[in-house]
Design an enzyme around this catalytic site. Structure first.
Site, mmCIF file in Angstrom:
data_model
loop_
_atom_site.group_PDB
_atom_site.id
_atom_site.type_symbol
_atom_site.label_atom_id
_atom_site.label_comp_id
_atom_site.label_asym_id
_atom_site.label_seq_id
_atom_site.Cartn_x
_atom_site.Cartn_y
_atom_site.Cartn_z
ATOM 1 N N TRP A 48 0.953 -1.212 -0.045
ATOM 2 C CA TRP A 48 -0.001 0.111 -0.069
ATOM 3 C C TRP A 48 0.968 1.413 0.097
ATOM 4 C CZ3 TRP A 48 -2.214 2.694 4.818
ATOM 5 C CH2 TRP A 48 -3.267 3.570 4.357
ATOM 6 N N ASP A 72 0.081 -4.882 9.707
ATOM 7 C CA ASP A 72 -1.022 -3.868 9.408
ATOM 8 C C ASP A 72 -2.082 -4.661 9.076
ATOM 9 O OD1 ASP A 72 -2.686 -2.242 8.322
ATOM 10 O OD2 ASP A 72 -1.290 -1.543 6.484
ATOM 11 N N ALA A 106 -6.012 -4.439 8.146
ATOM 12 C CA ALA A 106 -6.984 -3.525 7.614
ATOM 13 C C ALA A 106 -8.292 -4.246 7.203
ATOM 14 C CB ALA A 106 -6.186 -2.365 6.578
ATOM 15 N N LYS A 159 -12.763 -0.754 7.133
ATOM 16 C CA LYS A 159 -13.423 -1.676 6.444
ATOM 17 C C LYS A 159 -14.297 -2.753 7.273
ATOM 18 C CE LYS A 159 -10.671 0.291 3.851
ATOM 19 N NZ LYS A 159 -9.730 0.285 2.769
HETATM 20 N N1 PLP Z 1 -3.463 -0.343 5.747
HETATM 21 C C1 PLP Z 1 -3.985 -0.858 4.277
HETATM 22 C C2 PLP Z 1 -3.146 -1.958 3.710
HETATM 23 C C3 PLP Z 1 -5.037 -0.397 3.870
HETATM 24 O O1 PLP Z 1 -5.491 -0.545 2.436
HETATM 25 C C4 PLP Z 1 -5.589 0.901 4.470
HETATM 26 C C5 PLP Z 1 -6.734 1.451 3.800
HETATM 27 O O2 PLP Z 1 -7.941 1.282 3.903
HETATM 28 C C6 PLP Z 1 -5.166 1.113 5.689
HETATM 29 C C7 PLP Z 1 -4.026 0.332 6.189
HETATM 30 C C8 PLP Z 1 -5.560 2.236 6.719
HETATM 31 O O3 PLP Z 1 -7.014 2.727 6.273
HETATM 32 P P1 PLP Z 1 -7.593 3.849 7.404
HETATM 33 O O4 PLP Z 1 -6.659 4.720 7.892
HETATM 34 O O5 PLP Z 1 -8.885 4.272 6.348
HETATM 35 O O6 PLP Z 1 -8.041 2.998 8.469
HETATM 36 O O1 TYF Z 2 -6.001 1.117 -0.804
HETATM 37 C C1 TYF Z 2 -6.898 1.706 -0.822
HETATM 38 O O2 TYF Z 2 -7.615 1.933 -2.000
HETATM 39 C C2 TYF Z 2 -7.614 1.850 0.555
HETATM 40 C C3 TYF Z 2 -8.161 3.446 0.463
HETATM 41 O O3 TYF Z 2 -4.045 7.693 1.095
HETATM 42 C C4 TYF Z 2 -6.927 4.682 0.611
HETATM 43 O O4 TYF Z 2 -6.593 1.719 1.562
HETATM 44 C C5 TYF Z 2 -6.246 4.743 -0.424
HETATM 45 C C6 TYF Z 2 -5.397 5.752 -0.345
HETATM 46 C C7 TYF Z 2 -5.114 6.555 0.994
HETATM 47 C C8 TYF Z 2 -5.870 6.290 2.052
HETATM 48 C C9 TYF Z 2 -6.803 5.177 1.859
#
Ligand code: PLP
Ligand code: TYF
Length: 394
Positions: free
Chosen positions: A127, A208, A210, A243
């Site tokens: 990510w 991580d 998620a 999620k």
């Molecule tokens: N880690 C991964 C791999 C993700 O895809 C995301 C996005 O949803 C997150 C962490 C953290 O998301 P959020 O900050 O929206 O909880």
């Molecule tokens: O990978 C995604 O699409 C989700 C949403 O800076 C996301 O994890 C994408 C980019 C970002 C924060 C959340």
């Protein structure tokens, strides 16, 4: 002074989300940003979350500050959901944070406090925010081999060879389940081999998490990290409730830090509190409280688990529907991997040109590395999507 700021490229995923919104074509299809969608294309407020929200609205008597580490009931509930009985509470330091992103930031800031020269081992690919957060904190990043694009599986030998370079004071970032962007997860024996490699190396895992519940179910999806909690002396977990509880914009997450001793636990938690204090003081409470209420109430919890299971099975069904349609139309099994991967994402293996043609000519949006969000599909879109994929030469 501000004129000295350097221009910055926008986040590619968020940029694509905006481009999709601006596209006037009524039949456009969004396989871009990673949010769950139902058959109608909506990202619903989960039923149990809505019920908890009504209850909270009726009964909450104050919105005064909580603690710097957040609502203790939420943290206890998250520890149970994620770790079960795999970690002794007296070794577990915890703090709520704004989303999984906030949790990752605080977790890596904690690593930096403990080990200013820490190198962060990050899977390739990963990510994009992982690299961005490590860079923002000034930590050195070391990519490690993770995905074998030709075989569409985890390159376990490459991963273990690269992680053998991790030493005392480093940290190894792994995805707990439903790897973003590949959908390729470690098998239970691969987790064991990873644990055996890292035990005694002085480089804790940062998991991580998620997408708990989006792969094989909420228990199966954390079996690997629980095995690590039982094997390794120290481990960090950055949990996101975006999620799993559909709480995206409420910004709900937590850092769970498994320490080597009760004394280390108290010190780690004081440091998490201090990091929260200097970043935003108190973490957001509303969504965290809702998640805590859902997990604590047997009826709400059962309804949440049922809805999560329906989401998971919809994703799995879309995976096999798409894989079967592509197999039938292409007369080859080169798309069979889609059915076996986990969670929202897979990499199609399309070139940047093919991705651009799919967007411009066919109105089908995906990330530039050809990551698709399976939940963005509806069953009736499948024939059109399959036709477009084959037309661009996939
Ligand atoms: N880690 C991964 C791999 C993700 O895809 C995301 C996005 O949803 C997150 C962490 C953290 O998301 P959020 O900050 O929206 O909880
Ligand atoms: O990978 C995604 O699409 C989700 C949403 O800076 C996301 O994890 C994408 C980019 C970002 C924060 C959340």
């Amino acid at each position: 002074m501000l004129e000295r700021l350097q221009p910055r490229a926008p986040d590619k995923i968020i940029g694509l989300m905006q481009a999709f919104r601006n596209d006037p074509r009524p039949d456009k299809i969004d396989l871009g940003v990673g949010v769950y969608r139902d058959a109608a294309g909506l990202t619903p407020v989960m039923r149990a979350v809505k019920a908890a929200e009504r209850q909270l609205c009726d009964t909450q008597t104050t919105k005064s500050y909580t603690a710097l580490t957040g609502d203790p009931a939420f943290l206890q509930a998250m520890a149970g959901l994620v770790l079960g009985a795999a970690a002794a509470p007296e070794r577990l330091a915890m703090a709520a944070a704004p989303g999984g992103t906030g949790a990752l930031h605080i977790a890596l800031a904690l690593v930096r406090l403990a080990s200013p020269g820490a190198r962060v081992f990050v899977p390739d690919p990963s990510w994009p925010n992982h690299a961005a957060i490590a860079d923002a904190l000034g930590l050195t990043r070391v990519p490690y081999r993770y995905y074998d694009a030709a075989a569409q599986t985890v390159d376990e030998a490459g991963m273990l060879a690269d992680l053998a370079q991790a030493g005392p004071g480093d940290v190894v970032l792994v995805h707990g389940c439903c790897h973003n962007p590949t959908g390729a997860d470690l098998t239970p024996p691969a987790w064991q081999r990873l644990g055996a490699l890292l035990a005694g190396r002085g480089a804790p895992l940062l998991v991580d998490l998620a997408y708990q519940g989006f792969g094989d179910g909420p228990e199966a999806d954390v079996a690997g990290l629980r095995a690590m909690a039982e094997t390794l002396p120290e481990m960090l977990i950055a949990v996101s409730c975006s999620k799993t509880f559909g709480l995206y914009r409420e910004r709900v997450g937590a850092v769970l830090a498994l320490t080597g001793s009760p004394a280390a636990r108290a010190t780690a938690e004081a440091n998490l509190a201090a990091l929260n204090r200097t970043t935003y003081a108190f973490p957001p409470d509303h969504g965290a409280r809702l998640a805590g209420m859902v997990l604590a109430d047997p009826d709400l919890r059962a309804d949440w688990a049922a809805e999560l299971e329906a989401m998971r099975t919809r994703i799995a069904r879309l995976r096999s529907t798409l894989a079967e349609a592509l197999t039938a139309q292409s007369g080859s099994d080169r798309f069979g991997f889609l059915a076996g991967q986990k969670g929202l994402f897979s990499l199609l293996g399309a070139t940047p040109d093919q991705v651009a043609t799919l967007r411009e000519t066919h109105g089908i949006y995906m990330i530039g590395d050809s990551r698709i969000n399976l939940a963005g599909l509806s069953e009736q879109d499948v024939p059109r999507v399959v036709e477009a994929f084959l037309k661009v030469g996939l």
